[in-house]
Design a protein around this motif. Structure first.
Motif, PDB file in Angstrom:
ATOM      1  N   MET A  73       1.564  -2.793  11.908  1.00 40.69           N
ATOM      2  CA  MET A  73       1.756  -1.276  12.313  1.00 40.69           C
ATOM      3  C   MET A  73       1.338  -0.706  10.987  1.00 40.69           C
ATOM      4  O   MET A  73       1.461  -0.947   9.673  1.00 40.69           O
ATOM      5  CB  MET A  73       3.225  -1.066  12.217  1.00 40.69           C
ATOM      6  N   LEU A  74       0.732   0.235  11.534  1.00 40.59           N
ATOM      7  CA  LEU A  74      -0.170   1.378  10.510  1.00 40.59           C
ATOM      8  C   LEU A  74       0.722   1.997   9.249  1.00 40.59           C
ATOM      9  O   LEU A  74       0.477   2.243   8.131  1.00 40.59           O
ATOM     10  CB  LEU A  74      -0.896   2.458  11.048  1.00 40.59           C
ATOM     11  N   LEU A  75       2.071   2.190   9.681  1.00 42.39           N
ATOM     12  CA  LEU A  75       2.787   3.021   8.755  1.00 42.39           C
ATOM     13  C   LEU A  75       3.555   1.781   7.729  1.00 42.39           C
ATOM     14  O   LEU A  75       3.972   2.464   6.686  1.00 42.39           O
ATOM     15  CB  LEU A  75       4.160   3.448   9.479  1.00 42.39           C
ATOM     16  N   SER A  76       3.295   0.710   7.851  1.00 42.66           N
ATOM     17  CA  SER A  76       3.484  -0.256   6.906  1.00 42.66           C
ATOM     18  C   SER A  76       2.644  -0.178   5.694  1.00 42.66           C
ATOM     19  O   SER A  76       3.120  -0.466   4.468  1.00 42.66           O
ATOM     20  CB  SER A  76       3.589  -1.658   7.298  1.00 42.66           C
ATOM     21  N   HIS A  77       1.785   0.448   5.967  1.00 42.76           N
ATOM     22  CA  HIS A  77       0.500   0.617   4.860  1.00 42.76           C
ATOM     23  C   HIS A  77       0.919   1.731   3.855  1.00 42.76           C
ATOM     24  O   HIS A  77       0.883   1.544   2.602  1.00 42.76           O
ATOM     25  CB  HIS A  77      -0.813   1.092   5.082  1.00 42.76           C
ATOM     26  N   ALA A  78       1.967   2.555   4.264  1.00 38.54           N
ATOM     27  CA  ALA A  78       2.571   3.604   3.233  1.00 38.54           C
ATOM     28  C   ALA A  78       3.169   2.960   2.280  1.00 38.54           C
ATOM     29  O   ALA A  78       3.198   3.447   1.202  1.00 38.54           O
ATOM     30  CB  ALA A  78       3.391   4.396   4.140  1.00 38.54           C
ATOM     31  N   PHE A  79       4.075   1.900   2.474  1.00 40.24           N
ATOM     32  CA  PHE A  79       4.833   1.432   1.263  1.00 40.24           C
ATOM     33  C   PHE A  79       3.890   0.440   0.657  1.00 40.24           C
ATOM     34  O   PHE A  79       4.205  -0.014  -0.622  1.00 40.24           O
ATOM     35  CB  PHE A  79       5.987   0.522   2.112  1.00 40.24           C
ATOM     36  N   GLY A  80       3.013  -0.345   1.106  1.00 41.39           N
ATOM     37  CA  GLY A  80       2.151  -1.254   0.578  1.00 41.39           C
ATOM     38  C   GLY A  80       1.482  -0.550  -0.619  1.00 41.39           C
ATOM     39  O   GLY A  80       1.063  -1.124  -1.620  1.00 41.39           O
ATOM     40  N   LEU A  81       0.838   0.587  -0.158  1.00 41.93           N
ATOM     41  CA  LEU A  81       0.153   1.332  -1.173  1.00 41.93           C
ATOM     42  C   LEU A  81       0.714   1.809  -2.493  1.00 41.93           C
ATOM     43  O   LEU A  81       0.177   2.078  -3.448  1.00 41.93           O
ATOM     44  CB  LEU A  81      -0.680   2.706  -0.495  1.00 41.93           C
ATOM     45  N   LEU A  84      -5.383   6.685  -5.984  1.00 45.23           N
ATOM     46  CA  LEU A  84      -5.383   5.644  -4.993  1.00 45.23           C
ATOM     47  C   LEU A  84      -6.807   5.778  -4.327  1.00 45.23           C
ATOM     48  O   LEU A  84      -7.325   4.790  -3.895  1.00 45.23           O
ATOM     49  CB  LEU A  84      -4.308   6.004  -3.739  1.00 45.23           C
ATOM     50  N   MET A  85      -7.424   6.989  -4.285  1.00 48.15           N
ATOM     51  CA  MET A  85      -8.842   7.048  -3.806  1.00 48.15           C
ATOM     52  C   MET A  85      -9.765   6.253  -4.818  1.00 48.15           C
ATOM     53  O   MET A  85     -10.526   5.595  -4.208  1.00 48.15           O
ATOM     54  CB  MET A  85      -9.026   8.564  -3.624  1.00 48.15           C
ATOM     55  N   PHE A  86      -9.628   6.600  -6.069  1.00 48.08           N
ATOM     56  CA  PHE A  86     -10.389   5.886  -6.965  1.00 48.08           C
ATOM     57  C   PHE A  86     -10.510   4.550  -6.765  1.00 48.08           C
ATOM     58  O   PHE A  86     -11.227   3.578  -6.878  1.00 48.08           O
ATOM     59  CB  PHE A  86     -10.231   6.288  -8.304  1.00 48.08           C
ATOM     60  N   ASP A  87      -9.218   3.852  -6.466  1.00 42.76           N
ATOM     61  CA  ASP A  87      -8.963   2.512  -6.588  1.00 42.76           C
ATOM     62  C   ASP A  87      -9.282   1.790  -5.358  1.00 42.76           C
ATOM     63  O   ASP A  87      -9.944   0.934  -5.034  1.00 42.76           O
ATOM     64  CB  ASP A  87      -7.454   2.088  -6.551  1.00 42.76           C
ATOM     65  N   GLY A  88      -9.201   2.828  -3.980  1.00 38.30           N
ATOM     66  CA  GLY A  88      -9.688   2.195  -2.698  1.00 38.30           C
ATOM     67  C   GLY A  88     -11.113   2.299  -2.506  1.00 38.30           C
ATOM     68  O   GLY A  88     -11.742   1.576  -1.444  1.00 38.30           O
ATOM     69  N   LEU A  89     -11.908   3.354  -3.122  1.00 41.07           N
ATOM     70  CA  LEU A  89     -13.156   3.456  -2.537  1.00 41.07           C
ATOM     71  C   LEU A  89     -14.082   2.365  -2.909  1.00 41.07           C
ATOM     72  O   LEU A  89     -14.739   1.897  -1.847  1.00 41.07           O
ATOM     73  CB  LEU A  89     -13.876   4.544  -3.801  1.00 41.07           C
ATOM     74  N   PRO A  90     -14.205   1.438  -3.876  1.00 44.42           N
ATOM     75  CA  PRO A  90     -14.927   0.259  -3.972  1.00 44.42           C
ATOM     76  C   PRO A  90     -14.593  -0.839  -2.999  1.00 44.42           C
ATOM     77  O   PRO A  90     -15.290  -1.497  -2.428  1.00 44.42           O
ATOM     78  CB  PRO A  90     -14.813  -0.074  -5.297  1.00 44.42           C
ATOM     79  N   SER A 138       3.444  -0.483  -3.668  1.00 41.59           N
ATOM     80  CA  SER A 138       3.655  -1.786  -4.275  1.00 41.59           C
ATOM     81  C   SER A 138       2.464  -2.865  -4.745  1.00 41.59           C
ATOM     82  O   SER A 138       2.660  -3.210  -5.771  1.00 41.59           O
ATOM     83  CB  SER A 138       4.702  -2.517  -3.299  1.00 41.59           C
ATOM     84  N   HIS A 139       1.567  -2.878  -3.818  1.00 43.66           N
ATOM     85  CA  HIS A 139       0.255  -3.704  -3.918  1.00 43.66           C
ATOM     86  C   HIS A 139      -0.857  -2.720  -3.432  1.00 43.66           C
ATOM     87  O   HIS A 139      -1.434  -3.579  -2.269  1.00 43.66           O
ATOM     88  CB  HIS A 139       0.382  -5.004  -3.745  1.00 43.66           C
ATOM     89  N   PRO A 140      -1.506  -1.628  -4.075  1.00 37.10           N
ATOM     90  CA  PRO A 140      -2.624  -1.124  -3.682  1.00 37.10           C
ATOM     91  C   PRO A 140      -3.821  -1.871  -3.287  1.00 37.10           C
ATOM     92  O   PRO A 140      -4.337  -1.562  -2.052  1.00 37.10           O
ATOM     93  CB  PRO A 140      -2.565   0.001  -4.394  1.00 37.10           C
ATOM     94  N   ASP A 141      -4.237  -2.671  -4.257  1.00 35.12           N
ATOM     95  CA  ASP A 141      -5.544  -3.441  -3.850  1.00 35.12           C
ATOM     96  C   ASP A 141      -5.555  -4.339  -2.580  1.00 35.12           C
ATOM     97  O   ASP A 141      -6.549  -4.128  -1.860  1.00 35.12           O
ATOM     98  CB  ASP A 141      -5.924  -4.243  -5.049  1.00 35.12           C
ATOM     99  N   GLN A 142      -4.277  -5.183  -2.472  1.00 36.00           N
ATOM    100  CA  GLN A 142      -4.167  -5.933  -1.250  1.00 36.00           C
ATOM    101  C   GLN A 142      -4.276  -5.041   0.182  1.00 36.00           C
ATOM    102  O   GLN A 142      -4.622  -5.218   1.181  1.00 36.00           O
ATOM    103  CB  GLN A 142      -3.048  -6.778  -1.339  1.00 36.00           C
ATOM    104  N   GLU A 143      -3.610  -3.827  -0.253  1.00 35.37           N
ATOM    105  CA  GLU A 143      -3.581  -3.351   1.081  1.00 35.37           C
ATOM    106  C   GLU A 143      -4.605  -2.388   1.420  1.00 35.37           C
ATOM    107  O   GLU A 143      -4.999  -2.150   2.539  1.00 35.37           O
ATOM    108  CB  GLU A 143      -2.306  -1.689   0.604  1.00 35.37           C
TER     109      GLU A 143
END
Length: 203
Positions: free
Chosen positions: A1-9, A150-156, A11-16
């Motif tokens: 479920m997409l809403l689960s990503h909200a919590f993962g970001l 989060l944006m800087f971390d997620g971009l690459p 606790s473990h943003p790279d894996q998310e």
């Protein structure tokens, strides 16, 4: 479920982020099942607090917005948030080729990166239930800082580029985000002058 990503970001943003890239959800589904839901938090909380709780000004003077005014401002805020996320996602995709990422015909990754990076700001909307300007400012500033990180971390990860390129890409996107923010403020001023100004009542 997409809403689960909200919590993962949180606790473990790279894996998310890696999971989000693999999902490659369409912008329409992402909007309906994630952005539309989370973006509603702030307007709903703002309506409740400004129309029903109010805030104190001076010596025990309680100020509230009228019901109609609170609804109008909440709806306009909600629409501005939806447009802002889309504009940021479009900018991410539009600038992708410049920074070595693949520009998509359907900007799935760009919209996903924008939507999920805004998650802290969406959740910060709960702070509006306590209508104290200094408290809200602190909460939203902290949320904005974490959203930028989060944006800087997620971009690459999401866009598949080198970290060095992602840093330049991220700075450009933060500039775009600031332009969007200023545009919404200017739009608010214009709307206030054409009949949507807040209407206050004493509680």
């Amino acid at each position: 479920m997409l809403l689960s990503h909200a919590f993962g970001l949180f606790s473990h943003p790279d894996q998310e982020w890696a999971s989000i890239r693999k999902e490659h959800e369409t912008p329409t589904r992402l909007y309906i099942t994630y952005v539309v839901i989370l973006a509603a938090i702030a307007p709903i909380c703002a309506y409740i607090s400004t129309a029903h709780f109010g805030w104190e000004v001076g010596a025990d003077r309680l100020i509230k917005l009228t019901e109609i005014s609170a609804v109008q401002l909440s709806v306009l805020t909600y629409l501005a948030m939806l447009v802002g996320v889309f504009a940021l996602g479009y900018a991410i995709n539009w600038m992708a080729r410049t920074y070595g990422a693949k520009e998509e015909h359907v900007p799935s990754n760009g919209i996903a990166l924008a939507a999920y990076s805004c998650t802290p700001l969406f959740l910060a909307g709960f702070a509006l239930l306590y209508p104290e300007p200094w408290f809200n400012a602190i909460v939203f500033l902290a949320a904005a800082c974490y959203g930028a990180w989060l944006m800087f971390d997620g971009l690459p990860i999401v866009m598949g580029i080198e970290k060095e390129q992602a840093e330049l890409y991220g700075v450009s996107l933060l500039t775009v985000a600031l332009v969007i923010l200023v545009s919404t403020r200017a739009g608010s001023a214009i709307l206030w002058n054409v009949g949507f100004a807040p209407a206050f009542v004493s509680g």
